[in-house]
Design an enzyme around this catalytic site. Structure first.
Site, PDB file in Angstrom:
ATOM      1  N   ILE A  10      37.454  41.921  37.470  1.00 36.10           N
ATOM      2  CA  ILE A  10      36.276  41.674  36.949  1.00 36.10           C
ATOM      3  C   ILE A  10      36.274  41.042  38.635  1.00 36.10           C
ATOM      4  CG2 ILE A  10      34.272  39.260  36.676  1.00 36.10           C
ATOM      5  CD1 ILE A  10      35.184  41.446  34.200  1.00 36.10           C
ATOM      6  N   LYS A  11      34.984  41.843  39.666  1.00 38.74           N
ATOM      7  CA  LYS A  11      35.161  41.171  40.818  1.00 38.74           C
ATOM      8  C   LYS A  11      34.145  40.097  41.181  1.00 38.74           C
ATOM      9  CE  LYS A  11      34.689  44.803  43.924  1.00 38.74           C
ATOM     10  NZ  LYS A  11      34.567  45.473  44.905  1.00 38.74           N
ATOM     11  N   VAL A  12      34.731  39.138  42.013  1.00 38.67           N
ATOM     12  CA  VAL A  12      33.534  37.730  43.158  1.00 38.67           C
ATOM     13  C   VAL A  12      34.403  37.987  44.340  1.00 38.67           C
ATOM     14  CG1 VAL A  12      34.378  37.294  40.550  1.00 38.67           C
ATOM     15  CG2 VAL A  12      36.193  35.869  42.438  1.00 38.67           C
ATOM     16  N   ASN A  33      38.743  40.108  41.042  1.00 38.40           N
ATOM     17  CA  ASN A  33      39.441  40.807  42.589  1.00 38.40           C
ATOM     18  C   ASN A  33      38.523  39.690  43.198  1.00 38.40           C
ATOM     19  OD1 ASN A  33      39.243  42.466  44.983  1.00 38.40           O
ATOM     20  ND2 ASN A  33      38.476  44.418  43.581  1.00 38.40           N
TER      21      ASN A  33
END
Length: 141
Positions: A10-12, A33
């Site tokens: 999961i991209k934040v 990420n």
């Protein structure tokens, strides 16, 4: 999203809310990420929040006359000093020398254009050598 497969990450964004989400999700074993990193202090916060990856954007830093590779070096030093498990994902790679320099500094992963990856393979002496081998073979040597 993390239930799709174990390798989903999961991209934040590297914002206050992004770090809070990183902490909550990584505490549940979800790969995160933290992206849009532009300073060593931000990378430190991402590691402390439990990020699987941090993505420093080196090309965008170079675009504003700041040394993006120096940021990779600073992050590597900090992560090694404290044995952080967060991996450095060099992002916004623009050319083959970015790839080589990131590898020398110790970036764990990189994203970049196909031209930068294909460029790693190309060398004029390889091309010339292959042409000579083929010419010699054609002559029967």
């Amino acid at each position: 999203l993390s239930k799709i497969a174990p390798n989903v990450c999961i991209k934040v964004p590297l914002t206050w809310d992004g770090l809070k989400a990183c902490k909550a999700l990584s505490s549940s074993g979800i790969n995160i990420n933290v992206t849009l990193c532009f300073s060593a202090t931000q990378a430190l916060l991402a590691a402390k929040a439990g990020a699987t990856y941090v993505s420093p954007f080196i090309g965008r830093l170079d675009d504003i006359s700041t040394d993006g590779l120096n940021l990779i070096d600073e992050i590597r030093t900090i992560y090694d000093n404290y044995d952080f498990k967060t991996q450095i994902l060099a992002a916004s790679v623009r050319h083959t020398m970015h790839v080589i320099d990131c590898a020398k500094i110790g970036a764990d992963v990189m994203t970049g254009p196909l031209s930068s990856i294909v460029g790693l393979l190309k060398h004029p002496l390889t091309d010339n050598g292959l042409a000579q081998f083929l010419a010699d073979h054609k002559k029967g040597n």
